[in-house]
Motif scaffolding. Sequence first.
Motif, PDB file in Angstrom:
ATOM      1  N   ARG A  98      87.064   3.592  31.349  1.00 62.51           N
ATOM      2  CA  ARG A  98      87.427   3.151  32.702  1.00 62.51           C
ATOM      3  C   ARG A  98      87.310   1.638  32.839  1.00 62.51           C
ATOM      4  NH1 ARG A  98      88.716   5.092  37.060  1.00 62.51           N
ATOM      5  NH2 ARG A  98      88.153   7.237  36.642  1.00 62.51           N
ATOM      6  N   VAL A  99      86.213   1.061  32.378  1.00 64.75           N
ATOM      7  CA  VAL A  99      85.996  -0.384  32.510  1.00 64.75           C
ATOM      8  C   VAL A  99      87.056  -1.155  31.724  1.00 64.75           C
ATOM      9  CG1 VAL A  99      84.419  -2.280  31.925  1.00 64.75           C
ATOM     10  CG2 VAL A  99      83.547  -0.237  33.061  1.00 64.75           C
ATOM     11  N   LYS A 100      87.345  -0.718  30.515  1.00 66.21           N
ATOM     12  CA  LYS A 100      88.364  -1.399  29.705  1.00 66.21           C
ATOM     13  C   LYS A 100      89.708  -1.393  30.423  1.00 66.21           C
ATOM     14  CE  LYS A 100      90.141  -3.261  25.997  1.00 66.21           C
ATOM     15  NZ  LYS A 100      89.742  -4.525  25.433  1.00 66.21           N
ATOM     16  N   LEU A 101      90.104  -0.253  30.962  1.00 70.83           N
ATOM     17  CA  LEU A 101      91.387  -0.172  31.660  1.00 70.83           C
ATOM     18  C   LEU A 101      91.369  -0.937  32.979  1.00 70.83           C
ATOM     19  CD1 LEU A 101      92.416   3.478  30.770  1.00 70.83           C
ATOM     20  CD2 LEU A 101      93.302   1.332  29.816  1.00 70.83           C
ATOM     21  N   MET A 102      90.224  -0.960  33.663  1.00 72.13           N
ATOM     22  CA  MET A 102      90.116  -1.760  34.893  1.00 72.13           C
ATOM     23  C   MET A 102      90.329  -3.239  34.586  1.00 72.13           C
ATOM     24  SD  MET A 102      86.845   0.069  36.839  1.00 72.13           S
ATOM     25  CE  MET A 102      86.200  -1.485  37.338  1.00 72.13           C
ATOM     26  N   ARG A 103      89.835  -3.672  33.431  1.00 70.59           N
ATOM     27  CA  ARG A 103      89.953  -5.081  33.045  1.00 70.59           C
ATOM     28  C   ARG A 103      91.347  -5.432  32.537  1.00 70.59           C
ATOM     29  NH1 ARG A 103      84.227  -5.858  29.727  1.00 70.59           N
ATOM     30  NH2 ARG A 103      82.847  -5.645  31.540  1.00 70.59           N
ATOM     31  N   CYS A 104      92.070  -4.459  31.991  1.00 65.20           N
ATOM     32  CA  CYS A 104      93.357  -4.732  31.340  1.00 65.20           C
ATOM     33  C   CYS A 104      94.582  -4.467  32.213  1.00 65.20           C
ATOM     34  CB  CYS A 104      93.499  -3.879  30.083  1.00 65.20           C
ATOM     35  SG  CYS A 104      92.322  -4.269  28.807  1.00 65.20           S
ATOM     36  N   LEU A 105      94.476  -3.498  33.090  1.00 65.58           N
ATOM     37  CA  LEU A 105      95.645  -3.095  33.864  1.00 65.58           C
ATOM     38  C   LEU A 105      95.720  -3.825  35.200  1.00 65.58           C
ATOM     39  CD1 LEU A 105      95.559   0.778  33.345  1.00 65.58           C
ATOM     40  CD2 LEU A 105      97.045  -0.891  32.219  1.00 65.58           C
ATOM     41  N   PRO A 106      96.935  -3.987  35.724  1.00 65.93           N
ATOM     42  CA  PRO A 106      97.066  -4.543  37.074  1.00 65.93           C
ATOM     43  C   PRO A 106      96.354  -3.630  38.076  1.00 65.93           C
ATOM     44  CG  PRO A 106      99.207  -4.433  35.964  1.00 65.93           C
ATOM     45  CD  PRO A 106      98.228  -3.702  35.097  1.00 65.93           C
ATOM     46  N   PRO A 107      95.853  -4.197  39.151  1.00 63.51           N
ATOM     47  CA  PRO A 107      95.069  -3.396  40.114  1.00 63.51           C
ATOM     48  C   PRO A 107      95.859  -2.280  40.799  1.00 63.51           C
ATOM     49  CG  PRO A 107      95.319  -5.671  40.864  1.00 63.51           C
ATOM     50  CD  PRO A 107      95.898  -5.603  39.509  1.00 63.51           C
ATOM     51  N   ARG A 108      97.177  -2.281  40.699  1.00 67.44           N
ATOM     52  CA  ARG A 108      97.981  -1.231  41.338  1.00 67.44           C
ATOM     53  C   ARG A 108      97.807   0.131  40.666  1.00 67.44           C
ATOM     54  NH1 ARG A 108     103.165  -0.504  38.560  1.00 67.44           N
ATOM     55  NH2 ARG A 108     103.356  -2.090  36.943  1.00 67.44           N
ATOM     56  N   TYR A 109      97.226   0.171  39.465  1.00 70.71           N
ATOM     57  CA  TYR A 109      97.104   1.417  38.718  1.00 70.71           C
ATOM     58  C   TYR A 109      95.887   2.228  39.144  1.00 70.71           C
ATOM     59  CZ  TYR A 109     100.939   0.588  35.619  1.00 70.71           C
ATOM     60  OH  TYR A 109     102.203   0.409  35.138  1.00 70.71           O
ATOM     61  N   LYS A 110      96.117   3.537  39.307  1.00 71.44           N
ATOM     62  CA  LYS A 110      95.023   4.481  39.502  1.00 71.44           C
ATOM     63  C   LYS A 110      94.749   5.082  38.125  1.00 71.44           C
ATOM     64  CE  LYS A 110      93.708   8.729  41.939  1.00 71.44           C
ATOM     65  NZ  LYS A 110      92.678   9.017  41.018  1.00 71.44           N
ATOM     66  N   VAL A 111      93.501   5.095  37.734  1.00 73.00           N
ATOM     67  CA  VAL A 111      93.118   5.584  36.416  1.00 73.00           C
ATOM     68  C   VAL A 111      92.220   6.811  36.571  1.00 73.00           C
ATOM     69  CG1 VAL A 111      91.898   5.015  34.285  1.00 73.00           C
ATOM     70  CG2 VAL A 111      93.282   3.266  35.416  1.00 73.00           C
ATOM     71  N   ASP A 112      92.592   7.890  35.896  1.00 66.34           N
ATOM     72  CA  ASP A 112      91.765   9.093  35.842  1.00 66.34           C
ATOM     73  C   ASP A 112      91.283   9.253  34.406  1.00 66.34           C
ATOM     74  OD1 ASP A 112      92.019   9.932  38.521  1.00 66.34           O
ATOM     75  OD2 ASP A 112      93.944  10.895  38.092  1.00 66.34           O
ATOM     76  N   ILE A 113      89.982   9.370  34.242  1.00 66.80           N
ATOM     77  CA  ILE A 113      89.371   9.568  32.937  1.00 66.80           C
ATOM     78  C   ILE A 113      88.715  10.949  32.970  1.00 66.80           C
ATOM     79  CG2 ILE A 113      87.666   8.732  31.271  1.00 66.80           C
ATOM     80  CD1 ILE A 113      89.845   6.664  31.768  1.00 66.80           C
ATOM     81  N   SER A 114      88.922  11.734  31.918  1.00 66.36           N
ATOM     82  CA  SER A 114      88.280  13.045  31.893  1.00 66.36           C
ATOM     83  C   SER A 114      88.010  13.481  30.463  1.00 66.36           C
ATOM     84  CB  SER A 114      89.157  14.091  32.590  1.00 66.36           C
ATOM     85  OG  SER A 114      90.384  14.235  31.910  1.00 66.36           O
ATOM     86  N   VAL A 115      87.088  14.410  30.349  1.00 58.98           N
ATOM     87  CA  VAL A 115      86.818  15.063  29.079  1.00 58.98           C
ATOM     88  C   VAL A 115      87.934  16.098  28.893  1.00 58.98           C
ATOM     89  CG1 VAL A 115      85.208  16.580  27.880  1.00 58.98           C
ATOM     90  CG2 VAL A 115      84.330  14.754  29.305  1.00 58.98           C
TER      91      VAL A 115
END
Length: 158
Positions: A98-115
Motif C-alpha cells: 500500500r505505501v509503495k503504491l501510495m508513493r508511486c501512483l497519482p492520488p486519484r487512484y484507489k488501491v485495494d490490497i488483499s491476501v
Amino acid sequence: MNSGLINANPIVYGKKERRARTAPVDVDEYAAEPIDQLEIFDHIRDIKDPEHPYSLEELKVITEDAIEVDDTKSHVRVAFTPTVEHCSMATVIGLCLRVKLMRCLPPRYKVDISVAPGTHATEAAVNKQLNDKERVAAALENPNLVDMVDECLAPSYE
C-alpha cells in the motif's frame, strides 16, 4: 536450531526479465497517463520480504496475474500470497504494498490490497486491516513499523 522465522526455508523463484516500456511519441504532457498491470508490477516487484533477503517477486508473494487495474475508474487491486498460511508478516507485507503504491501512483487512484483467497489462516482480518484507512493511518504513525516498511521498500542495488 530454531531461527525464529515462520518460514525459515522459503522456496525462491527466479525473477522475470524486465520488459522495456516505450512511451508514445505524440503525448499530451497535460493528459493523465494510463497505468497498466505491468507498471504496477514493476513498482512492487522489488519490495523486500520483511523476514528474508528476497523480493516479493522472488518468493512469488506477488505476481503480475494477481494485479487488476481499471484505469478508467482509477482503481488498482493487488492480491498477494504469503509463503505460508499462518504468516505473521502478512499485514506488514500488505502495508508495504500500500505505501509503495501510495508513493508511486497519482492520488486519484484507489488501491485495494488483499491476501489472495484461501492463502492465509486469518485472511478476513488481514484484509480488513489493510483496507481500513484509520488502521493504515495509525500503523503509519508507529515509528518502528514505518522503519520496517522503509527497510522493505529501500532499493537493493543488485
